[in-house]
Design an enzyme around this catalytic site. Structure first.
Site, PDB file in Angstrom:
ATOM      1  N   GLY A  70       0.815  -1.212   0.000  1.00  0.00           N
ATOM      2  CA  GLY A  70       0.000   0.000   0.000  1.00  0.00           C
ATOM      3  C   GLY A  70       0.847   1.260   0.000  1.00  0.00           C
ATOM      4  CB  SER A  71       3.944   2.214   1.827  1.00  0.00           C
ATOM      5  OG  SER A  71       3.449   1.939   3.116  1.00  0.00           O
ATOM      6  CG  ASN A 151      -4.636   3.788   9.280  1.00  0.00           C
ATOM      7  OD1 ASN A 151      -4.974   4.807   8.681  1.00  0.00           O
ATOM      8  ND2 ASN A 151      -3.545   3.736  10.010  1.00  0.00           N
ATOM      9  CD  GLN A 179      -7.054  -0.436   7.690  1.00  0.00           C
ATOM     10  OE1 GLN A 179      -7.909  -1.209   8.127  1.00  0.00           O
ATOM     11  NE2 GLN A 179      -5.778  -0.609   7.938  1.00  0.00           N
ATOM     12  CB  SER A 199      -1.903  -3.128   1.315  1.00  0.00           C
ATOM     13  OG  SER A 199      -0.948  -3.944   1.954  1.00  0.00           O
ATOM     14  N   GLY A 200      -2.244  -6.272  -0.012  1.00  0.00           N
ATOM     15  CA  GLY A 200      -2.671  -7.650   0.210  1.00  0.00           C
ATOM     16  C   GLY A 200      -2.824  -8.055   1.669  1.00  0.00           C
ATOM     17  CG  HIS A 201      -0.131  -6.609   5.000  1.00  0.00           C
ATOM     18  ND1 HIS A 201      -0.194  -6.257   6.323  1.00  0.00           N
ATOM     19  CD2 HIS A 201       0.307  -5.516   4.341  1.00  0.00           C
ATOM     20  CE1 HIS A 201       0.210  -4.992   6.450  1.00  0.00           C
ATOM     21  NE2 HIS A 201       0.516  -4.527   5.261  1.00  0.00           N
ATOM     22  CB  THR A 237      11.757 -10.134 -10.933  1.00  0.00           C
ATOM     23  OG1 THR A 237      12.864  -9.899 -11.805  1.00  0.00           O
ATOM     24  CG2 THR A 237      11.126 -11.478 -11.257  1.00  0.00           C
ATOM     25  CB  CYS A 324       3.877   3.795  11.485  1.00  0.00           C
ATOM     26  SG  CYS A 324       2.699   2.939  10.457  1.00  0.00           S
TER      27      CYS A 324
HETATM   28  C1  LIG Z   1      -1.500  -0.557   6.088  1.00  0.00           C
HETATM   29  C2  LIG Z   1      -1.857   0.704   5.410  1.00  0.00           C
HETATM   30  C3  LIG Z   1      -1.020   1.267   4.438  1.00  0.00           C
HETATM   31  C4  LIG Z   1       0.342   0.697   4.099  1.00  0.00           C
HETATM   32  O1  LIG Z   1       0.259  -0.511   3.421  1.00  0.00           O
HETATM   33  P1  LIG Z   1       1.564  -1.459   3.378  1.00  0.00           P
HETATM   34  O2  LIG Z   1       1.179  -2.550   2.448  1.00  0.00           O
HETATM   35  O3  LIG Z   1       1.787  -1.926   4.764  1.00  0.00           O
HETATM   36  O4  LIG Z   1       2.674  -0.629   2.839  1.00  0.00           O
HETATM   37  C5  LIG Z   1      -1.426   2.421   3.804  1.00  0.00           C
HETATM   38  N1  LIG Z   1      -2.606   2.989   4.105  1.00  0.00           N
HETATM   39  C6  LIG Z   1      -3.440   2.478   5.024  1.00  0.00           C
HETATM   40  C7  LIG Z   1      -4.733   3.148   5.301  1.00  0.00           C
HETATM   41  C8  LIG Z   1      -3.092   1.325   5.716  1.00  0.00           C
HETATM   42  O5  LIG Z   1      -3.910   0.841   6.646  1.00  0.00           O
END
Ligand SMILES: *Cc1c(COP(=O)(O)O)cnc(C)c1O
Length: 395
Positions: A70-71, A151, A179, A199-201, A237, A324
């Site tokens: 996501g970042s 978040n 989110q 963001s996948g996680h 890659t 963070c």
């Molecule tokens: C977790 C998060 C991110 C960052 O995503 P990463 O995949 O950890 O870099 C960015 N924005 C929001 C709102 C998030 O909750």
């Protein structure tokens, strides 16, 4: 009992996601850029993932760019719009006070380069006002970036209305939907979103993989230079296994969204109802505009960090402020943005639950938190002063 109640920080990898990635960690290790068919199997997997993700967002597969998370997607979207604007003499950027640091720090960097940044107020309920945005828009506005769901406090922004306004004013609109993806319906076309980060996680895929949606016609600036991957817009890659897992996880989350929400809401509401009974506590952010699983509360007279450590002893994983910033003594910028005084913001607790949580786990939280709050208050000099009337209660 172990209770994972920090799904806004990260989620477990689902069985579906794990199964989708395993072939690319074992037999199918080819490089998708290789011309032989062994590499092309991986290229086909990337294409299939692109199609799946595009479908979940109502985008075209050619509008999806894979990133490291996501970042990176936020960084690329914002820098791209800024560079595009600067070429036309537009150097004004609009966002909100409670964005993720991936957005805020990128804006800070651009500010140092001579861009002007307006951060919109999010008011006490944690929701941006359309009239505030309208008033902030200028002739030289190059970008509006507003997150879908926050978040820390879980409040959801009027994304479709913001999108419509930006489209009318011909200003690129980026949305950090990290989110929201997999938890709430997203339609980039209907919502007039030009760029969007996921963001996948945050939806049961592994960490280190994400995607940027950029509408056809948006000119992207590279953050990472190198090979011609991702149509020349993101070198390196591809994380084939992670990307395959992300597509499978997003598809599953979107397919089960209603069912998951129906499971999460009663658990969340019970947390709000029961923890809300703790004297001098406060629920942060509007409950009306909210993602299903996030609960954020403040308890007067205690430190969030101590609360977290004691919850950890009781097997409960929760959060206070954002991951963070934890470790620093500054209170969360999000809680300050919704107008909480410093001393109240220090006593915050975020519980973020998902479809894998159970009512038994919620009951364990409900039994534990009030005891821990009582215990910490009994030791707190601030609470003592509040009790003796030597300082006024703020909540
Ligand atoms: C977790 C998060 C991110 C960052 O995503 P990463 O995949 O950890 O870099 C960015 N924005 C929001 C709102 C998030 O909750």
């Amino acid at each position: 009992m172990f209770v994972y109640a920090d799904n806004a920080a990260t989620t477990s990898v689902s069985k579906t996601a794990l199964n989708a990635m395993l072939p690319f960690l074992t037999e199918q290790y080819g490089n998708p850029s290789s011309l032989y068919s062994f590499g092309q199997n991986a290229a086909e997997a990337l294409q299939a993932a692109r199609e799946t993700i595009a479908k979940c967002l109502n985008a075209d597969p050619r509008e999806i760019y894979f990133t490291s998370g996501g970042s990176e997607a936020d960084n690329q979207a914002i820098v791209s719009a800024a560079r595009l604007g600067a070429r036309k003499g537009k150097k004004h950027l609009i966002s909100t006070k409670f964005e993720h640091h991936a957005v805020l720090h990128t804006l800070n960097k651009l500010e140092k380069e001579g861009f002007e940044v307006t951060l919109l107020d999010v008011h006490e309920d944690g929701v941006v006002r359309l009239e505030d945005l309208e008033a902030a828009i200028r002739e030289d506005t190059a970008l509006v970036t507003v997150m879908f769901a926050n978040n820390e406090i879980g409040t959801v922004q009027p994304i479709a209305q913001i999108g419509a306004l930006c489209r009318e004013k011909k200003i690129p609109f980026h949305c950090d939907a990290v989110q929201a993806a997999g938890h709430m319906p997203i339609d980039v076309k209907a919502m007039n979103i030009d760029m969007l980060a996921i963001s996948g996680h945050k939806f049961h895929a592994p960490k280190g993989v994400g995607a940027l949606y950029a509408r056809k016609g948006m000119v992207l600036t590279n953050i990472i230079e190198g090979g011609a991957q991702e149509r020349g817009k993101r070198a390196g890659t591809e994380n084939v296994a992670g990307i395959a897992a992300m597509a499978a996880a997003l598809e599953e989350s979107c397919a089960n969204m209603e069912e998951n929400t129906a499971k999460i809401i009663p658990m969340r509401d019970k947390l709000f109802a029961e923890l809300g009974k703790i004297p001098h506590s406060k629920i942060n952010g509007s409950l009306e505009h909210h993602v299903p699983g996030t609960v954020n509360m403040c308890f007067e007279g205690i430190e969030g960090e101590s609360l977290l450590l004691m919850l950890d002893d009781a097997g409960i994983c929760a959060s206070s402020g954002s991951a963070c910033t934890s470790g620093s003594l500054d209170p969360s910028h999000v809680l300050l943005a919704i107008g909480l005084p410093h001393e109240v913001a220090h006593g915050s607790l975020r519980l973020s639950i998902g479809e894998y949580n159970t009512m038994e786990e919620i009951d364990h939280i409900i039994e534990t938190v009030p005891k821990v709050v009582d215990y910490l208050r009994a030791m707190s000099p601030v609470w003592d002063e509040l009790q003796k009337g030597q300082r006024p209660h703020l909540i």
